[in-house]
Motif scaffolding. Structure first.
Motif, PDB file in Angstrom:
ATOM      1  N   GLN A   1       0.828  -1.209   0.000  1.00 41.32           N
ATOM      2  CA  GLN A   1       0.000   0.000   0.000  1.00 41.32           C
ATOM      3  C   GLN A   1       0.861   1.257   0.000  1.00 41.32           C
ATOM      4  O   GLN A   1       0.596   2.204  -0.756  1.00 41.32           O
ATOM      5  CB  GLN A   1      -0.914  -0.007   1.229  1.00 41.32           C
ATOM      6  CG  GLN A   1      -1.810   1.221   1.343  1.00 41.32           C
ATOM      7  CD  GLN A   1      -2.712   1.177   2.565  1.00 41.32           C
ATOM      8  OE1 GLN A   1      -3.007   0.100   3.080  1.00 41.32           O
ATOM      9  NE2 GLN A   1      -3.139   2.328   3.045  1.00 41.32           N
ATOM     10  N   ILE A   2       1.905   1.279   0.810  1.00 40.08           N
ATOM     11  CA  ILE A   2       2.786   2.451   0.868  1.00 40.08           C
ATOM     12  C   ILE A   2       3.485   2.665  -0.464  1.00 40.08           C
ATOM     13  O   ILE A   2       3.518   3.780  -1.006  1.00 40.08           O
ATOM     14  CB  ILE A   2       3.822   2.281   2.000  1.00 40.08           C
ATOM     15  CG1 ILE A   2       3.131   2.259   3.367  1.00 40.08           C
ATOM     16  CG2 ILE A   2       4.844   3.408   1.947  1.00 40.08           C
ATOM     17  CD1 ILE A   2       4.070   1.936   4.519  1.00 40.08           C
ATOM     18  N   VAL A   3       4.037   1.592  -1.033  1.00 39.36           N
ATOM     19  CA  VAL A   3       4.811   1.715  -2.274  1.00 39.36           C
ATOM     20  C   VAL A   3       3.918   2.133  -3.444  1.00 39.36           C
ATOM     21  O   VAL A   3       4.263   3.023  -4.229  1.00 39.36           O
ATOM     22  CB  VAL A   3       5.530   0.387  -2.584  1.00 39.36           C
ATOM     23  CG1 VAL A   3       6.176   0.428  -3.967  1.00 39.36           C
ATOM     24  CG2 VAL A   3       6.574   0.087  -1.522  1.00 39.36           C
ATOM     25  N   VAL A   4       2.749   1.500  -3.558  1.00 35.16           N
ATOM     26  CA  VAL A   4       1.857   1.802  -4.681  1.00 35.16           C
ATOM     27  C   VAL A   4       1.359   3.237  -4.617  1.00 35.16           C
ATOM     28  O   VAL A   4       1.368   3.968  -5.620  1.00 35.16           O
ATOM     29  CB  VAL A   4       0.672   0.812  -4.699  1.00 35.16           C
ATOM     30  CG1 VAL A   4      -0.407   1.283  -5.668  1.00 35.16           C
ATOM     31  CG2 VAL A   4       1.152  -0.575  -5.095  1.00 35.16           C
ATOM     32  N   MET A   5       0.954   3.681  -3.439  1.00 41.32           N
ATOM     33  CA  MET A   5       0.296   4.980  -3.312  1.00 41.32           C
ATOM     34  C   MET A   5       1.274   6.153  -3.269  1.00 41.32           C
ATOM     35  O   MET A   5       0.914   7.266  -3.670  1.00 41.32           O
ATOM     36  CB  MET A   5      -0.571   4.991  -2.058  1.00 41.32           C
ATOM     37  CG  MET A   5      -1.644   3.916  -2.029  1.00 41.32           C
ATOM     38  SD  MET A   5      -2.966   4.232  -3.195  1.00 41.32           S
ATOM     39  CE  MET A   5      -3.824   5.557  -2.372  1.00 41.32           C
TER      40      MET A   5
ATOM     41  N   PHE B   1      -6.354   7.832   3.684  1.00 36.03           N
ATOM     42  CA  PHE B   1      -6.798   9.196   3.378  1.00 36.03           C
ATOM     43  C   PHE B   1      -5.617  10.169   3.393  1.00 36.03           C
ATOM     44  O   PHE B   1      -5.590  11.135   2.620  1.00 36.03           O
ATOM     45  CB  PHE B   1      -7.878   9.639   4.359  1.00 36.03           C
ATOM     46  CG  PHE B   1      -9.219   9.027   4.096  1.00 36.03           C
ATOM     47  CD1 PHE B   1      -9.977   9.427   3.005  1.00 36.03           C
ATOM     48  CD2 PHE B   1      -9.732   8.036   4.923  1.00 36.03           C
ATOM     49  CE1 PHE B   1     -11.214   8.868   2.741  1.00 36.03           C
ATOM     50  CE2 PHE B   1     -10.976   7.459   4.662  1.00 36.03           C
ATOM     51  CZ  PHE B   1     -11.711   7.875   3.568  1.00 36.03           C
ATOM     52  N   LEU B   2      -4.635   9.912   4.257  1.00 39.06           N
ATOM     53  CA  LEU B   2      -3.428  10.730   4.256  1.00 39.06           C
ATOM     54  C   LEU B   2      -2.680  10.577   2.930  1.00 39.06           C
ATOM     55  O   LEU B   2      -2.120  11.556   2.405  1.00 39.06           O
ATOM     56  CB  LEU B   2      -2.520  10.317   5.423  1.00 39.06           C
ATOM     57  CG  LEU B   2      -1.202  11.094   5.569  1.00 39.06           C
ATOM     58  CD1 LEU B   2      -1.478  12.565   5.884  1.00 39.06           C
ATOM     59  CD2 LEU B   2      -0.335  10.467   6.656  1.00 39.06           C
ATOM     60  N   GLU B   3      -2.686   9.367   2.362  1.00 40.21           N
ATOM     61  CA  GLU B   3      -2.014   9.130   1.086  1.00 40.21           C
ATOM     62  C   GLU B   3      -2.680   9.889  -0.068  1.00 40.21           C
ATOM     63  O   GLU B   3      -2.039  10.145  -1.096  1.00 40.21           O
ATOM     64  CB  GLU B   3      -2.009   7.632   0.767  1.00 40.21           C
ATOM     65  CG  GLU B   3      -1.090   6.821   1.671  1.00 40.21           C
ATOM     66  CD  GLU B   3      -1.198   5.332   1.407  1.00 40.21           C
ATOM     67  OE1 GLU B   3      -0.157   4.675   1.249  1.00 40.21           O
ATOM     68  OE2 GLU B   3      -2.339   4.823   1.373  1.00 40.21           O
ATOM     69  N   LEU B   4      -3.942  10.232   0.080  1.00 42.50           N
ATOM     70  CA  LEU B   4      -4.651  10.960  -0.974  1.00 42.50           C
ATOM     71  C   LEU B   4      -4.374  12.460  -0.949  1.00 42.50           C
ATOM     72  O   LEU B   4      -4.641  13.158  -1.934  1.00 42.50           O
ATOM     73  CB  LEU B   4      -6.162  10.732  -0.834  1.00 42.50           C
ATOM     74  CG  LEU B   4      -6.653   9.282  -0.940  1.00 42.50           C
ATOM     75  CD1 LEU B   4      -8.167   9.243  -0.744  1.00 42.50           C
ATOM     76  CD2 LEU B   4      -6.265   8.655  -2.267  1.00 42.50           C
ATOM     77  N   ILE B   5      -3.837  12.964   0.156  1.00 41.81           N
ATOM     78  CA  ILE B   5      -3.643  14.404   0.303  1.00 41.81           C
ATOM     79  C   ILE B   5      -2.686  14.988  -0.742  1.00 41.81           C
ATOM     80  O   ILE B   5      -2.984  16.033  -1.340  1.00 41.81           O
ATOM     81  CB  ILE B   5      -3.174  14.741   1.735  1.00 41.81           C
ATOM     82  CG1 ILE B   5      -4.325  14.498   2.725  1.00 41.81           C
ATOM     83  CG2 ILE B   5      -2.679  16.177   1.835  1.00 41.81           C
ATOM     84  CD1 ILE B   5      -3.962  14.771   4.167  1.00 41.81           C
ATOM     85  N   PRO B   6      -1.511  14.371  -1.015  1.00 40.88           N
ATOM     86  CA  PRO B   6      -0.621  14.962  -2.030  1.00 40.88           C
ATOM     87  C   PRO B   6      -1.291  15.149  -3.384  1.00 40.88           C
ATOM     88  O   PRO B   6      -1.157  16.219  -4.011  1.00 40.88           O
ATOM     89  CB  PRO B   6       0.534  13.954  -2.108  1.00 40.88           C
ATOM     90  CG  PRO B   6       0.561  13.313  -0.772  1.00 40.88           C
ATOM     91  CD  PRO B   6      -0.880  13.207  -0.355  1.00 40.88           C
TER      92      PRO B   6
END
Length: 296
Positions: free
Chosen positions: A14-18, A102-107
């Motif tokens: 999840q971290i790498v993909v997003m 949701f934090l990953e969507l912020i950028p």
């Protein structure tokens, strides 16, 4: 493989993909447009300040994603340490995974809002080169079969019934967990419905060819419908894990579901960016024109 190890592996994905894979693909797509339509040949596509603004957006995007990736690794370490305890609870882990998503969507949200403001500023610059619209009305069934649409709609009352049955004890005790889940399911259906409506009948991208728009529309509509079905499967699986006494697998299931949602959403965004621009009046400037416009 234990539930904890499976979750750790999926959360790393999840971290790498997003924060790495998707930003790289998005920036690569933008670079392809810059290469295909260089400023020297297509000056009408390069308003004043565009190059500096693009560099700023790319730097901002990578910077925000780097911060999110570091936060994700720190969260992973904390969750792994917590989940090694024999009395760990799946509920706070799953909630933190959702919060991090949701934090990953912020950028992406920050960059797109900033880009929208810039293009609003440059609206008059592009006005002359807008493409003439092709009037061709499209509907939902042009992209998704009626059977799939009916199945998706039918899953809503069935899923609400399953939640009510599995969480009946919580409902009897006045717990809000089941009501929150029902509300989340309803919100999910409403969001996907809004996304499909916006794709079919929303504002057109003036820089997009008709073929590219139809392709992006098809991907967006299909992605919304099938992601909704995947969400139904996930929620049903989550409820079944509760019934089978396997709550430790919930964090893994949650992370896997969020990865699928993220990939589907980002694929729709990538395909909405045109690979080729066919606008009225768009052509490479002739050498004589470039010589005449260059400073002496």
């Amino acid at each position: 493989m234990s539930a904890v190890n499976a979750f750790v592996a999926m959360f790393i994905v999840q971290i790498v993909v997003m924060t790495v894979v998707y930003p790289s693909r998005l920036i690569k797509r933008l670079r392809e447009l810059d290469t295909r339509y260089p400023k020297e040949q297509f000056p009408q596509l390069w308003p004043p300040g565009y190059e500096a603004a693009e560099r700023l957006l790319v730097t901002l995007y990578w910077g925000l994603n780097t911060v999110v990736a570091v936060a994700g690794l720190a969260l992973l370490y904390g969750l792994f340490t917590y989940m090694r305890r024999p009395d760990w609870d799946d509920d706070p882990v799953a909630k933190l995974v959702v919060a991090f998503f949701f934090l990953e969507l912020i950028p992406t949200a920050v960059v797109f809002v900033t880009a929208a403001k810039l293009f609003k500023k440059w609206r008059n610059w592009f006005q002359v080169y807008r493409r003439t619209a092709t009037l061709e009305r499209r509907g939902l069934f042009d992209f998704v079969s009626p059977f799939v649409v009916v199945l998706t709609l039918l899953c809503y009352p069935l899923l609400i019934g399953l939640v009510t049955y599995v969480e009946r004890d919580d409902l009897d005790d006045g717990s809000a967990d089941a009501l929150v889940m029902i509300g989340a399911i309803t919100l999910m259906y409403a969001m996907f419905a809004f996304g499909m409506y916006a794709s079919l009948y929303g504002k057109r991208n003036p820089f997009q060819t008709h073929e590219a728009r139809i392709r992006a529309m098809a991907i967006s509509v299909k992605g919304s419908v099938y992601t909704c079905l995947v969400a139904v499967v996930y929620i049903s699986l989550n409820l079944m894990l509760t019934m089978l006494g396997l709550p430790s697998w919930k964090p893994f299931a949650m992370s896997a579901f969020l990865v699928i949602c993220g990939v589907s959403s980002f694929t729709s965004i990538l395909n909405a960016i045109p690979r080729e621009l066919k606008l009225d009046g768009l052509r490479p400037t002739l050498p004589a024109e470039r010589t005449a416009s260059s400073p002496s």
